[in-house]
Design a protein around this motif. Structure first.
Motif, PDB file in Angstrom:
ATOM      1  N   VAL A 192       0.863  -1.192   0.000  1.00  0.00           N
ATOM      2  CA  VAL A 192       0.000   0.000   0.000  1.00  0.00           C
ATOM      3  C   VAL A 192       0.893   1.233   0.000  1.00  0.00           C
ATOM      4  O   VAL A 192       1.728   1.409   0.907  1.00  0.00           O
ATOM      5  N   ARG A 193       0.738   2.093  -1.036  1.00  0.00           N
ATOM      6  CA  ARG A 193       1.526   3.328  -1.098  1.00  0.00           C
ATOM      7  C   ARG A 193       0.861   4.384  -0.220  1.00  0.00           C
ATOM      8  O   ARG A 193      -0.316   4.705  -0.384  1.00  0.00           O
ATOM      9  N   ARG A 194       1.596   4.893   0.689  1.00  0.00           N
ATOM     10  CA  ARG A 194       1.044   5.839   1.647  1.00  0.00           C
ATOM     11  C   ARG A 194       1.414   7.290   1.327  1.00  0.00           C
ATOM     12  O   ARG A 194       0.918   8.215   1.957  1.00  0.00           O
ATOM     13  N   GLU A 195       2.301   7.544   0.355  1.00  0.00           N
ATOM     14  CA  GLU A 195       2.671   8.915  -0.028  1.00  0.00           C
ATOM     15  C   GLU A 195       2.370   9.101  -1.514  1.00  0.00           C
ATOM     16  O   GLU A 195       2.336   8.150  -2.292  1.00  0.00           O
ATOM     17  N   THR A 196       2.150  10.375  -1.903  1.00  0.00           N
ATOM     18  CA  THR A 196       1.820  10.729  -3.287  1.00  0.00           C
ATOM     19  C   THR A 196       3.097  10.925  -4.095  1.00  0.00           C
ATOM     20  O   THR A 196       4.025  11.608  -3.653  1.00  0.00           O
ATOM     21  N   LEU A 197       3.141  10.278  -5.243  1.00  0.00           N
ATOM     22  CA  LEU A 197       4.311  10.426  -6.101  1.00  0.00           C
ATOM     23  C   LEU A 197       4.362  11.818  -6.723  1.00  0.00           C
ATOM     24  O   LEU A 197       3.322  12.437  -7.002  1.00  0.00           O
ATOM     25  N   ALA A 198       5.544  12.322  -6.944  1.00  0.00           N
ATOM     26  CA  ALA A 198       5.700  13.622  -7.623  1.00  0.00           C
ATOM     27  C   ALA A 198       5.275  13.489  -9.083  1.00  0.00           C
ATOM     28  O   ALA A 198       5.400  12.422  -9.692  1.00  0.00           O
ATOM     29  N   GLN A 199       4.782  14.565  -9.610  1.00  0.00           N
ATOM     30  CA  GLN A 199       4.314  14.566 -11.008  1.00  0.00           C
ATOM     31  C   GLN A 199       5.485  14.317 -11.954  1.00  0.00           C
ATOM     32  O   GLN A 199       6.538  14.955 -11.847  1.00  0.00           O
ATOM     33  N   GLN A 200       5.305  13.387 -12.878  1.00  0.00           N
ATOM     34  CA  GLN A 200       6.347  13.013 -13.809  1.00  0.00           C
ATOM     35  C   GLN A 200       6.129  13.713 -15.147  1.00  0.00           C
ATOM     36  O   GLN A 200       4.981  13.982 -15.546  1.00  0.00           O
ATOM     37  N   PRO A 201       7.202  14.042 -15.859  1.00  0.00           N
ATOM     38  CA  PRO A 201       7.030  14.654 -17.191  1.00  0.00           C
ATOM     39  C   PRO A 201       6.402  13.678 -18.172  1.00  0.00           C
ATOM     40  O   PRO A 201       6.540  12.454 -18.039  1.00  0.00           O
ATOM     41  N   ALA A 202       5.698  14.237 -19.150  1.00  0.00           N
ATOM     42  CA  ALA A 202       5.047  13.407 -20.168  1.00  0.00           C
ATOM     43  C   ALA A 202       6.100  12.701 -21.012  1.00  0.00           C
ATOM     44  O   ALA A 202       7.213  13.198 -21.204  1.00  0.00           O
ATOM     45  N   PRO A 203       5.788  11.521 -21.532  1.00  0.00           N
ATOM     46  CA  PRO A 203       6.758  10.812 -22.391  1.00  0.00           C
ATOM     47  C   PRO A 203       7.105  11.637 -23.621  1.00  0.00           C
ATOM     48  O   PRO A 203       6.315  12.463 -24.099  1.00  0.00           O
TER      49      PRO A 203
END
Length: 458
Positions: free
Chosen positions: A14-25
């Motif tokens: 279970v992921r408990r933290e929000t991932l940082a926004q990644q650049p578009a491919p």
């Protein structure tokens, strides 16, 4: 399933933290995606892109070699631009442009008086920035400066002589008289028997100086500007410079500015007249528009320069520069009328009915409801007409007016710079000048269109 159950599960995560926004491919966004979607989106698009790229490479290589790599950048006369003198291929002769640049800008305007032209250029630039910059303050004051103060001040400064001095004296007296009148009315409100009651009630809340200053900025601006010109005239003098000596970029900007300024309001009047329900007004507007649009600009210029003086007494004959100014403004107004009429026809009938249901008269309906929407719709057409008018100013050369292009042609016979590449260099410089001016108008039009969402469909 509870958190405890998930924690005890061997393969649970279970992921408990929000991932940082990644650049578009790169295949979705960025330059690679843009190239793939716009240049190589299909087999036909790929072929057209490769063919266009080949043409550009072949053509641009010669242009770059002639105008940059093999060009001559320094020199005092034609000797610097002759191939047998320097022992290598010779491209564009740019020292010729540098040496004749003053003539390209001012024409034959006296060298000692060119500071007057520079003042007009500065005022013109100030007026353009004041009007076109969206965040500029006091827009109404800027419009008054550009459409009233600038033409009168420019005429006085450029022409000079007794005529300009008399006009300046009358303008100063008129501005001073209006300023005194408004000062008396503002500081003694009981004397303003002709002022509407709501306006007096609103102004009684302000101090006497605020009552004078706030609505009278136009008079104060006129008094200040004309006063400064009077001081310049007293200190430096404004000898008369005949319009036959005007030339170069000065005349090009003058003709295009007059045509642009007068063609838009005249076009609005003609467009409204053509849509009028009064038969005589509609007939006269249609005859004027169709007649002017049915003849080339060259014919209009010849008529204005040759035939117009035959219909008026000699002492009232228009100036030789004023004639093409009138011809260009009249010609552009006919085309502008059709552009604006297209915008008026695009307005839904409900807008007219809604305005009339509010009790607005014809003038208020057009000024507040219809014309703002119509002009917003036809912004591309209006700017396109302006660009065409700016380029058509070169046609005044056929009636002996030394515009920018005519000054270049006049220098081509100068033996000081008579080389095989002089003509090509001069015309290239003219092309750069016209391209930059027209490109600037086009880009500003696009910015205004995006800001007003002229092409947005809802």
């Amino acid at each position: 399933m509870t958190d405890a159950t998930l924690d005890n599960a061997p393969n649970a995560f279970v992921r408990r933290e929000t991932l940082a926004q990644q650049p578009a491919p790169l295949s979705v966004a960025g330059p690679v995606a843009w190239i793939r979607s716009n240049l190589f989106s299909s087999p036909l698009g790929t072929v057209l892109t490769l063919v266009s790229l080949y043409i550009v490479i072949v053509g641009v290589e010669d242009l770059v070699r002639f105008y940059i790599l093999d060009a001559v950048w320094t020199g005092a006369n034609r000797e610097a631009c002759l191939a047998d003198k320097i022992g290598r291929p010779v491209g564009a002769c740019w020292p010729y442009v540098v040496d004749r640049f003053q003539y390209f800008v001012y024409g034959s305007y006296p060298v000692s008086q060119r500071w007057r032209v520079n003042i007009v250029f500065v005022m013109f630039a100030l007026g353009v920035v004041w009007l076109l910059w969206n965040k500029a303050p006091l827009k109404k004051l800027g419009a008054f400066f550009f459409f009233i103060i600038l033409p009168l001040s420019g005429f006085i400064l450029l022409l000079g002589g007794a005529t300009a001095e008399g006009l300046l004296r009358n303008l100063l007296l008129l501005s001073a008289a209006l300023a005194v009148l408004y000062a008396v009315v503002s500081f003694v409100p009981s004397l303003a028997f002709w002022t509407p009651a709501p306006l007096l009630a609103a102004e009684r809340e302000a101090s006497p100086w605020q009552r004078f200053y706030r609505p009278k900025r136009l008079i104060l601006m006129a008094l200040v500007v004309f006063g400064l010109i009077a001081v310049i005239q007293q200190q430096l003098g404004l000898p008369r410079v005949d319009t036959g000596l005007w030339g170069g970029m000065t005349v090009t900007f003058l003709i295009s500015a007059v045509g642009i300024v007068f063609s838009l309001p005249l076009g609005v009047v003609l467009a409204l007249g053509r849509r009028s329900r009064l038969p005589i007004i509609q007939l006269l507007s249609v005859i004027f528009i169709e007649f002017v649009r049915g003849v080339p600009l060259i014919t209009v210029l010849f008529m204005a320069n040759t035939m117009l003086p035959l219909f008026v007494p000699q002492e009232y004959s228009p100036d030789r520069l004023l004639r093409p100014l009138i011809g260009v403004a009249v010609f552009a107004s006919a085309y502008m009328a059709e552009v604006i009429r297209g915008g008026l026809q695009a307005i839904p009938k409900g807008q007219f009915e809604g305005a009339m249901s509010l009790g607005l008269g014809y003038g208020q309906m057009m000024r507040l409801i219809i014309l703002p929407q119509a002009l917003r719709i036809v912004i591309p057409g209006i700017v396109n007409t302006f660009i065409g008018l700016f380029k058509d100013t070169t046609l005044v050369a056929i009636v002996g007016i030394f515009d920018f292009l005519n000054t270049i042609q006049a220098t081509l016979v100068d033996p000081t710079w008579a080389t095989p590449t002089t003509r090509t260099t001069g015309y290239a410089f003219a092309a750069i000048f016209y391209f930059l001016c027209c490109w600037g108008m086009s880009r500003y039009s696009i910015a205004v269109e995006k800001r007003l969402a002229a092409g947005q469909r809802r």
